[in-house]
Design an enzyme around this catalytic site. Structure first.
Site, short mmCIF file in Angstrom:
data_model
loop_
_atom_site.label_atom_id
_atom_site.label_comp_id
_atom_site.label_asym_id
_atom_site.label_seq_id
_atom_site.Cartn_x
_atom_site.Cartn_y
_atom_site.Cartn_z
N GLU A 1 -3.54 -0.30 -12.56
CA GLU A 1 -3.79 -1.08 -11.34
C GLU A 1 -5.20 -0.84 -10.87
OE1 GLU A 1 -0.99 -0.58 -8.12
OE2 GLU A 1 0.72 -0.49 -9.49
N GLU B 1 4.68 4.99 -10.09
CA GLU B 1 3.96 5.97 -9.28
C GLU B 1 4.87 7.05 -8.71
OE1 GLU B 1 1.73 3.98 -6.21
OE2 GLU B 1 0.03 3.72 -7.55
C1 GAL Z 1 0.37 0.90 -5.75
C2 GAL Z 1 1.70 0.34 -6.19
C3 GAL Z 1 1.68 -1.18 -6.19
C4 GAL Z 1 1.11 -1.67 -4.89
C5 GAL Z 1 -0.24 -1.08 -4.67
C6 GAL Z 1 -0.89 -1.47 -3.38
O1 GAL Z 1 0.49 2.19 -5.31
O2 GAL Z 1 2.01 0.80 -7.48
O3 GAL Z 1 2.97 -1.66 -6.40
O4 GAL Z 1 1.99 -1.32 -3.87
O5 GAL Z 1 -0.15 0.29 -4.61
O6 GAL Z 1 -1.07 -2.82 -3.34
#
Ligand code: GAL
Length: 803
Positions: free
Chosen positions: A230, A161
């Site tokens: 994600e 990110e």
């Molecule tokens: C994303 C990040 C993850 C985790 C998630 C929130 O932005 O890539 O590693 O931090 O947010 O749980």
């Protein structure tokens, strides 16, 4: 023989086979190696094709070029187990990971390297990142783990990110991300590289999307597949927070919308969240539990109905895999919110449809003429096989609900007998440290995070004039927690909201002559996210610290001679280690040792029999850290109570989700229970040591197991009701059953305006004494003959018990 992994905009292509991929994050250090096979199997049973994990640099290289890949850090073994189960791996090397992990996964020694700047075009940093990344890639190559070598790794990620925070890094940021891409490509791993949230990802790197919904995302190259790295299935928790949860309906909606809009890869973040053991939680203030409301709960149990609902979603979408990955699609809208997306394979002419209703309040009934009539509830997607038969709707849940209960089943463990020892502070309370500086140091750079604790001590001379009366000590600190002592006496403690900076101010008594000021600053997980997050100071760092006397006469102590000591004496002596703890004399618990700050407690307990997961109820304790047989199970802070507002018994899944939308556990400790992995336990008795920082009572602390209790099922006329105790237990009692129009929810079902009187009897016949059972729900079965259009449903609540 290796596998060929490639892609186009419609598919991930593995050995020529065009695929959509379901993946789930399981971070190997957030469970134990003993738990891995079960977690992986449950992921497979849940319909996943792949497991996604970060690689955790700080754990693997705790000291520069001294590596650790043992125990639950043996990611090679984890990958091999995943391969043995027939699943793929998506390896996110980072090595910056965010992940609510301490310092975002960077080892703290990096922070102090001369000339270093993290995550930017800086040679010192790039050298270290290159060394570590090369090491990981080479380990995978040596173990033949890339798909190109016949291994399970089908995709690899570099950075994490960066696009979200890149602007403040300016041109150096752009240069850095290009360098990351070139470095990654130079490894020739034979599988595609990805970057998440990187809209300018240098080609051929695929940029991917993270979020709650990614249907409107498109990659920066039209030839890249649309990937959701994600899909946040819930959210993480901080000390002081309530429990965030996200409904199964909304997660399924997000996934279905993603595939409807041409997605080919969806990863659940997290599929198993697990536990932040030791001091690995990020911060500040991330809790020890990283449950995340994931399909597998912290303990590895199925979180139902989420796990089951998503399982059905996966198999439904897979029905269309050949068409989704080969075809073209077209949209037809019905009003402003309803969209029918028709995928069709030009060669076979097969069709596959998604019918979505993105209206947050209004249901819709859509007439597709020859293809049928469909009821699409608000905020839901129907998956229509062959564009003719609804096989799934994201808002219609058919999976069972499971409610786990905590039980105490070892007589010996009912009343634990505790001993205690004070944290030895005679040195620090006397102002004696191990080194001195004429300034107030930044904490993490000083401790290199070898401990949460840093002592700041100084002497103040007074000559007996009036200014020594009515003095206030003012400490400006960057956080996270401060305890103050003057002339060996405790003055007070404080912490900021969410670990932010704060001002501590307390009246103190100074005596004529030399006064000793002792400040103990504690960190609670180091920050893991934001531009330049790594440089954010912690601890008293420059203060200032003032003594403010009558008439505002102010003395600035910031450049006094300060004495320092890193860590607690108990940590240095390893009081938590059963072997070394014997060298200390422990006292039996008495009135004075309860509610006492800076105190070590010790007890022993018997390993609970059976295989159910084990948990520690920390009710009554304040804040500190807990160890089982010398291994840390994490920080505890059960005295930190979540707010009492805005909790809802139920949460409307309709409408866009955000982490504050659905919360539970109002007015209770943010985290009361702490996972004790079974592999930390001996065959017989175990030593539990607690360090209590702010005062608490161990008298209510207890060891319990987590076992399945009540299960509930729900099935409409014409479908099948399935119930399972999900393990060794059997259905021992049918507590409620109603075929008709029942009301309420699991735990509080009620009869509706009509039902078949003996519904429960039938269920008892089929299910009682069984580990699982299924019932094809029809009017006939319930003695109503060929009655049609009853629109009846069956709900059941049953109890699972040991045989
Ligand atoms: C994303 C990040 C993850 C985790 C998630 C929130 O932005 O890539 O590693 O931090 O947010 O749980």
């Amino acid at each position: 023989m290796g596998d060929n992994v490639s892609y186009d905009s419609n598919a991930i292509i593995i050995n020529g086979e065009r695929r959509v991929i379901f993946s789930g994050s399981i971070h190997y250090p957030r469970s134990t190696d003993a738990m891995w096979p079960d977690l992986i199997q449950k992921a497979k049973d849940g319909g996943l094709d792949a497991i996604e994990t970060y690689i955790f640099w700080d754990r693997h290289e705790p000291q520069r070029q001294k590596y650790d890949f043992s125990g639950h850090l043996n990611f090679i073994k984890f990958f091999q187990l995943v391969q043995d189960a027939g699943l793929y791996i998506v390896m996110r090397i980072g090595p910056y990971v965010c992940a609510e992990w301490n310092y975002g996964g960077f080892p703290l020694w990096l922070h102090n390297m001369p000339g270093i700047q993290l995550r930017t075009d800086n040679q010192v940093y790039k050298n270290e990142m290159l060394t570590f990344t090369t090491k990981i890639v080479n380990m995978c190559k040596q173990a033949n783990l890339f798909a190109s070598q016949g291994g399970p790794i089908i995709l690899a990620q570099i950075e994490n990110e960066y696009g979200n925070v890149m602007t403040p890094y300016g041109n150096a940021g752009k240069a850095y991300i290009n360098w990351c891409a070139q470095m990654a490509e130079s490894f020739n791993i034979g599988v595609p590289w990805i970057m998440c949230q990187q809209s300018d990802a240098p080609q051929p790197i695929i940029n991917t999307c993270n979020g709650f919904y990614c249907d409107s995302f498109s990659p920066n190259n039209p030839k890249s597949p649309k990937m959701f790295t994600e899909n946040w299935v819930g959210w993480f928790k901080k000390w002081g927070d309530k429990d965030p949860y996200r409904s199964a309906e909304d997660v399924a909606f997000s996934v279905a919308r993603f595939f409807q809009s041409g997605g080919v890869f969806n990863n659940y973040y997290m599929y198993h969240g697990g536990t932040n053991f030791g001091r690995t939680s990020g911060g500040p203030f991330i809790t020890t539990s990283y449950d995340y409301n994931a399909p597998l709960d912290e303990y590895g149990n199925l979180n139902q109905p989420k796990w089951g609902h998503l399982k059905q979603l996966h198999s439904s979408i897979k029905l269309g895999e050949k068409i989704l990955t080969n075809g073209t699609h077209s949209n037809k809208t019905f009003g402003s919110f309803v969209t029918l997306t028709k995928f069709s394979n030009p060669t076979t002419k097969e069709r596959f449809c998604f019918l979505s209703n993105t209206d947050g309040t209004n249901d819709a009934t859509i007439d597709l003429q020859a293809d049928g009539k469909y009821f699409v509830p608000a905020w839901s997607v129907s998956i229509i096989d062959g564009c003719k038969k609804e096989v799934f709707n994201t808002a219609k849940i058919n999976s069972q609900t499971s409610i786990f209960v905590k039980v105490q089943n070892e007589k010996e463990n009912v009343k634990l007998s505790w001993v205690w020892a004070p944290e030895a502070m005679s040195d620090t309370l006397q102002g004696k440290g191990t080194f001195k500086e004429n300034l107030l140091l930044e904490q993490k750079g000083t401790t290199i995070d070898s401990s949460d604790y840093l002592w700041y001590m100084t002497n103040v001379e007074t000559n007996g004039t009036s200014s020594i009366h009515n003095v206030t000590l003012q400490v400006n600190t960057k956080g996270h927690v401060l305890h103050a002592f003057v002339n060996t006496r405790y003055i007070g403690s404080q912490w900021g909201n969410n670990g932010q900076s704060f001002v501590f101010e307390k009246p103190i008594l100074l005596k004529a002559g030399t006064n000793i000021i002792t400040l103990l600053s504690a960190t609670v997980g180091l920050k893991n996210y934001d531009a330049f997050y790594d440089t954010l100071p912690t601890g008293i760092d420059g203060g200032p610290i003032y003594l403010i006397g009558d008439g505002n006469v102010t003395t600035n102590l910031s450049s006094n001679l300060w004495s320092y000591k890193v860590g607690l004496n108990g940590e240095i002596k390893q009081l938590y280690n059963p072997v070394f703890s014997q060298e200390t004399s422990w006292n039996t618990l008495n009135k004075n040792s309860i509610g006492r700050r800076m105190t070590w407690y010790k007890t022993s307990f018997k390993t609970p029999s059976g295989i159910d997961p084990v948990t520690l109820d920390m009710q009554g304790m304040g804040k500190g850290e807990a160890w089982i047989n010398g291994q840390s199970i994490g920080r505890f802070w059960p005295s930190f109570i979540a707010g009492n507002d805005n909790c809802s018994e139920t949460c409307d899944y309709r409408g866009a989700y955000d982490p504050s939308k659905c919360v539970g556990n109002c007015g209770n400790p943010s985290q009361r229970w702490y996972h004790i992995p079974r592999s930390f336990l001996s065959n017989n008795t175990n030593t539990l040591v607690l360090f209590e920082e702010i005062g608490g009572s161990p008298q209510q602390v207890s060891v319990q197991t987590i076992t399945i209790g009540t299960i509930c099922g729900n099935a409409n006329e014409g479908s099948t009701l399935e119930l399972s105790c999900q393990g060794e237990y059997i259905i021992s009692e049918i507590q409620f059953a109603s075929y008709g129009n029942p009301k309420g929810k699991c735990g509080s079902f009620k009869q509706g305006s009509w039902d078949v009187t003996n519904s429960a009897l039938l269920l008892e016949k089929t299910c009682k004494g069984m580990k699982s059972c299924s019932v094809d729900v029809s009017a006939k079965l319930f003695g109503l003959g060929d009655a049609v259009n009853l629109s009846a449903r069956l709900v059941v609540q049953a109890l699972c018990s040991k045989k």
